[in-house]
Motif scaffolding. Structure first.
Motif, PDB file in Angstrom:
ATOM      1  N   ASN A  92       0.821  -1.323  -0.099  1.00 52.39           N
ATOM      2  CA  ASN A  92       0.151  -0.195  -0.050  1.00 52.39           C
ATOM      3  C   ASN A  92       0.796   0.977  -0.022  1.00 52.39           C
ATOM      4  O   ASN A  92       0.425   2.315  -0.712  1.00 52.39           O
ATOM      5  N   ILE A  93       1.882   1.054   0.694  1.00 48.21           N
ATOM      6  CA  ILE A  93       2.989   2.170   0.789  1.00 48.21           C
ATOM      7  C   ILE A  93       3.689   2.443  -0.348  1.00 48.21           C
ATOM      8  O   ILE A  93       3.935   3.698  -0.681  1.00 48.21           O
ATOM      9  N   ALA A  94       4.269   1.425  -1.200  1.00 51.14           N
ATOM     10  CA  ALA A  94       5.243   1.615  -2.187  1.00 51.14           C
ATOM     11  C   ALA A  94       4.338   2.004  -3.590  1.00 51.14           C
ATOM     12  O   ALA A  94       3.690   1.026  -4.280  1.00 51.14           O
ATOM     13  N   THR A  95       4.236   3.299  -3.803  1.00 53.73           N
ATOM     14  CA  THR A  95       3.473   3.590  -5.129  1.00 53.73           C
ATOM     15  C   THR A  95       4.334   3.575  -6.300  1.00 53.73           C
ATOM     16  O   THR A  95       4.028   3.579  -7.470  1.00 53.73           O
ATOM     17  N   THR A  96       5.566   3.145  -6.054  1.00 56.45           N
ATOM     18  CA  THR A  96       6.480   2.882  -7.321  1.00 56.45           C
ATOM     19  C   THR A  96       7.837   2.024  -6.810  1.00 56.45           C
ATOM     20  O   THR A  96       7.760   1.419  -5.650  1.00 56.45           O
ATOM     21  N   GLU A  97       8.747   1.603  -7.485  1.00 52.43           N
ATOM     22  CA  GLU A  97       9.677   0.638  -7.321  1.00 52.43           C
ATOM     23  C   GLU A  97      10.296   1.311  -6.185  1.00 52.43           C
ATOM     24  O   GLU A  97      10.803   2.572  -6.062  1.00 52.43           O
ATOM     25  N   ALA A  98      10.732   0.415  -5.023  1.00 47.39           N
ATOM     26  CA  ALA A  98      11.386   0.877  -4.020  1.00 47.39           C
ATOM     27  C   ALA A  98      12.355  -0.059  -3.260  1.00 47.39           C
ATOM     28  O   ALA A  98      11.871  -1.322  -3.095  1.00 47.39           O
ATOM     29  N   ASP A 109      10.222 -16.338 -11.620  1.00 49.95           N
ATOM     30  CA  ASP A 109      11.360 -16.589 -12.175  1.00 49.95           C
ATOM     31  C   ASP A 109      12.658 -15.721 -11.264  1.00 49.95           C
ATOM     32  O   ASP A 109      13.743 -15.529 -11.793  1.00 49.95           O
ATOM     33  N   GLN A 110      12.337 -15.053 -10.265  1.00 52.11           N
ATOM     34  CA  GLN A 110      12.992 -14.565  -9.414  1.00 52.11           C
ATOM     35  C   GLN A 110      13.332 -15.171  -8.263  1.00 52.11           C
ATOM     36  O   GLN A 110      12.617 -15.718  -7.635  1.00 52.11           O
ATOM     37  N   PRO A 111      14.522 -14.821  -7.412  1.00 53.07           N
ATOM     38  CA  PRO A 111      15.725 -14.073  -8.012  1.00 53.07           C
ATOM     39  C   PRO A 111      16.659 -14.806  -8.810  1.00 53.07           C
ATOM     40  O   PRO A 111      16.503 -16.118  -8.882  1.00 53.07           O
ATOM     41  N   ASP A 112      17.023 -14.140  -9.842  1.00 50.49           N
ATOM     42  CA  ASP A 112      17.891 -14.755 -10.818  1.00 50.49           C
ATOM     43  C   ASP A 112      19.449 -14.298 -10.985  1.00 50.49           C
ATOM     44  O   ASP A 112      20.174 -14.543 -12.099  1.00 50.49           O
ATOM     45  N   ASN A 113      19.607 -13.290 -10.062  1.00 44.25           N
ATOM     46  CA  ASN A 113      20.860 -12.702 -10.105  1.00 44.25           C
ATOM     47  C   ASN A 113      21.367 -12.214 -11.607  1.00 44.25           C
ATOM     48  O   ASN A 113      22.552 -12.297 -12.145  1.00 44.25           O
ATOM     49  N   GLU A 125      23.175  -8.930  -9.169  1.00 49.40           N
ATOM     50  CA  GLU A 125      21.918  -8.544  -8.313  1.00 49.40           C
ATOM     51  C   GLU A 125      21.764  -9.056  -6.922  1.00 49.40           C
ATOM     52  O   GLU A 125      21.017 -10.016  -6.849  1.00 49.40           O
ATOM     53  N   ASP A 126      22.230  -8.243  -6.162  1.00 50.09           N
ATOM     54  CA  ASP A 126      22.380  -8.752  -4.679  1.00 50.09           C
ATOM     55  C   ASP A 126      21.537  -7.894  -3.880  1.00 50.09           C
ATOM     56  O   ASP A 126      21.390  -8.167  -2.616  1.00 50.09           O
ATOM     57  N   CYS A 127      20.530  -7.097  -4.359  1.00 48.31           N
ATOM     58  CA  CYS A 127      19.814  -6.224  -3.486  1.00 48.31           C
ATOM     59  C   CYS A 127      18.314  -6.416  -4.102  1.00 48.31           C
ATOM     60  O   CYS A 127      17.790  -6.684  -5.113  1.00 48.31           O
ATOM     61  N   VAL A 128      17.275  -6.165  -3.060  1.00 49.48           N
ATOM     62  CA  VAL A 128      15.857  -6.527  -3.407  1.00 49.48           C
ATOM     63  C   VAL A 128      15.071  -5.190  -3.383  1.00 49.48           C
ATOM     64  O   VAL A 128      15.223  -4.373  -2.532  1.00 49.48           O
ATOM     65  N   HIS A 129      14.152  -4.869  -4.194  1.00 53.04           N
ATOM     66  CA  HIS A 129      13.275  -3.860  -4.307  1.00 53.04           C
ATOM     67  C   HIS A 129      11.865  -4.500  -4.626  1.00 53.04           C
ATOM     68  O   HIS A 129      11.695  -5.786  -5.323  1.00 53.04           O
ATOM     69  N   SER A 139       5.821  -9.251  -5.912  1.00 54.41           N
ATOM     70  CA  SER A 139       6.515  -7.866  -6.329  1.00 54.41           C
ATOM     71  C   SER A 139       8.012  -7.957  -5.995  1.00 54.41           C
ATOM     72  O   SER A 139       8.531  -6.725  -6.093  1.00 54.41           O
ATOM     73  N   TRP A 140       8.591  -8.782  -5.447  1.00 49.00           N
ATOM     74  CA  TRP A 140       9.819  -8.997  -5.195  1.00 49.00           C
ATOM     75  C   TRP A 140      10.864  -9.101  -6.319  1.00 49.00           C
ATOM     76  O   TRP A 140      10.416 -10.037  -7.104  1.00 49.00           O
ATOM     77  N   ASN A 141      11.848  -8.506  -6.507  1.00 50.79           N
ATOM     78  CA  ASN A 141      12.822  -8.573  -7.501  1.00 50.79           C
ATOM     79  C   ASN A 141      14.357  -8.256  -7.050  1.00 50.79           C
ATOM     80  O   ASN A 141      14.315  -7.205  -6.369  1.00 50.79           O
ATOM     81  N   ASP A 142      15.327  -8.971  -7.692  1.00 51.44           N
ATOM     82  CA  ASP A 142      16.574  -8.566  -7.138  1.00 51.44           C
ATOM     83  C   ASP A 142      17.126  -7.726  -8.418  1.00 51.44           C
ATOM     84  O   ASP A 142      16.867  -8.161  -9.559  1.00 51.44           O
TER      85      ASP A 142
END
Length: 259
Positions: free
Chosen positions: A177-183, A215-219, A229-233, A241-244
């Motif tokens: 609800n808070i994330a109105t954009t990629e964060a 298909d995530q995380p896929d580095n 790709e070591d951090c998640v947004h 909604s999680w992606n590395d």
């Protein structure tokens, strides 16, 4: 005529001697032939016996070599068995230690949750700073600008907070609800590839992997374009909604702190 008698006697004597010598020669020759035949048989029997003895010795040598090989194989098998038993013992010890560590981790998680619940109760009536959103017992802030994951975390810590830790389905709903954009959120595997941890040191165990995008995380999927790709947004264009991504990518971020 007077001398014919003695002459005949001498001639008969000579013939007798010759005949006797001939018979003796025949007997001697027969004896030699018999002796030769006997000697030949003796040599044949001796050779046969020698051959049999040689075969027996050869067989005994082969049996001795076979026994030596069997002894070597037996020793090797015994050594392998000892190594197997030692390995099983070590595996059993490691398994016991792992089981003990798992129980300790679960107990620690339980105590942590209890502590969070107590802190939550104590903070129920406390208000969040201006611009922060309160959900349950935490305050959340979506940044106004974008930055790398490390810069984002520094900004959060400068505010007495840290990048958000999502440790319950309710927290995931609140963040959506808070994330109105990629964060950026506080999840990464910077220390060891594939071992995801939150910024508070807890492993990614409480939230199911179903929050990952397909298909995530896929580095980076092996592409040099994206890099490590070591951090998640979090993303806002789909339910999962999680992606590395590379930690140097510029995104907004979500901070979390207690009131």
């Amino acid at each position: 005529m007077f001398f014919s008698g003695p002459r005949r006697s001498k001639r008969s004597l000579h013939l007798g001697v010759i005949l006797s010598l001939s018979l003796l020669s025949v007997f001697f020759l027969s004896g030699l032939i018999t002796l030769g035949f006997f000697y030949h048989n003796c040599l044949y029997d001796s050779a046969k016996q020698l051959l049999e003895i040689n075969n027996q010795l050869s067989s005994m040598g082969e049996e001795r070599d076979l026994n030596a090989n069997l002894s070597t194989v037996s020793n090797n098998l015994s050594s392998i068995t000892e190594e197997r038993d030692l390995l099983n013992t070590n595996l059993s010890a490691v398994s016991s230690q792992l089981s003990s560590m798992t129980k300790e981790r679960d107990l620690l998680t339980e105590k942590t949750n209890e502590l969070k619940s107590l802190l939550c109760l104590s903070n129920q009536n406390k208000a969040c700073p201006a611009g922060w959103n309160k959900f349950n017992c935490s305050c959340y802030l979506l940044s106004e600008r974008s930055a790398s994951w490390d810069e984002a975390r520094k900004e959060c810590r400068d505010r007495g907070a840290d990048l958000v830790v999502i440790d319950s389905p309710e927290d995931q709903t609140a963040i959506s609800n808070i994330a109105t954009t990629e964060a950026w959120i506080g999840l990464n595997d910077k220390e060891q590839e594939g071992i995801w941890k939150w910024v508070d040191g807890t492993p990614l165990t409480l939230i199911p992997a179903g929050n990952w995008e397909e298909d995530q995380p896929d580095n980076g999927g092996g592409s040099s374009h994206w890099g490590e790709e070591d951090c998640v947004h979090v993303r806002t264009d789909m339910k999962k909604s999680w992606n590395d991504r590379s930690c140097s990518t510029s995104f907004k971020w979500i901070c979390e702190k207690t009131p």
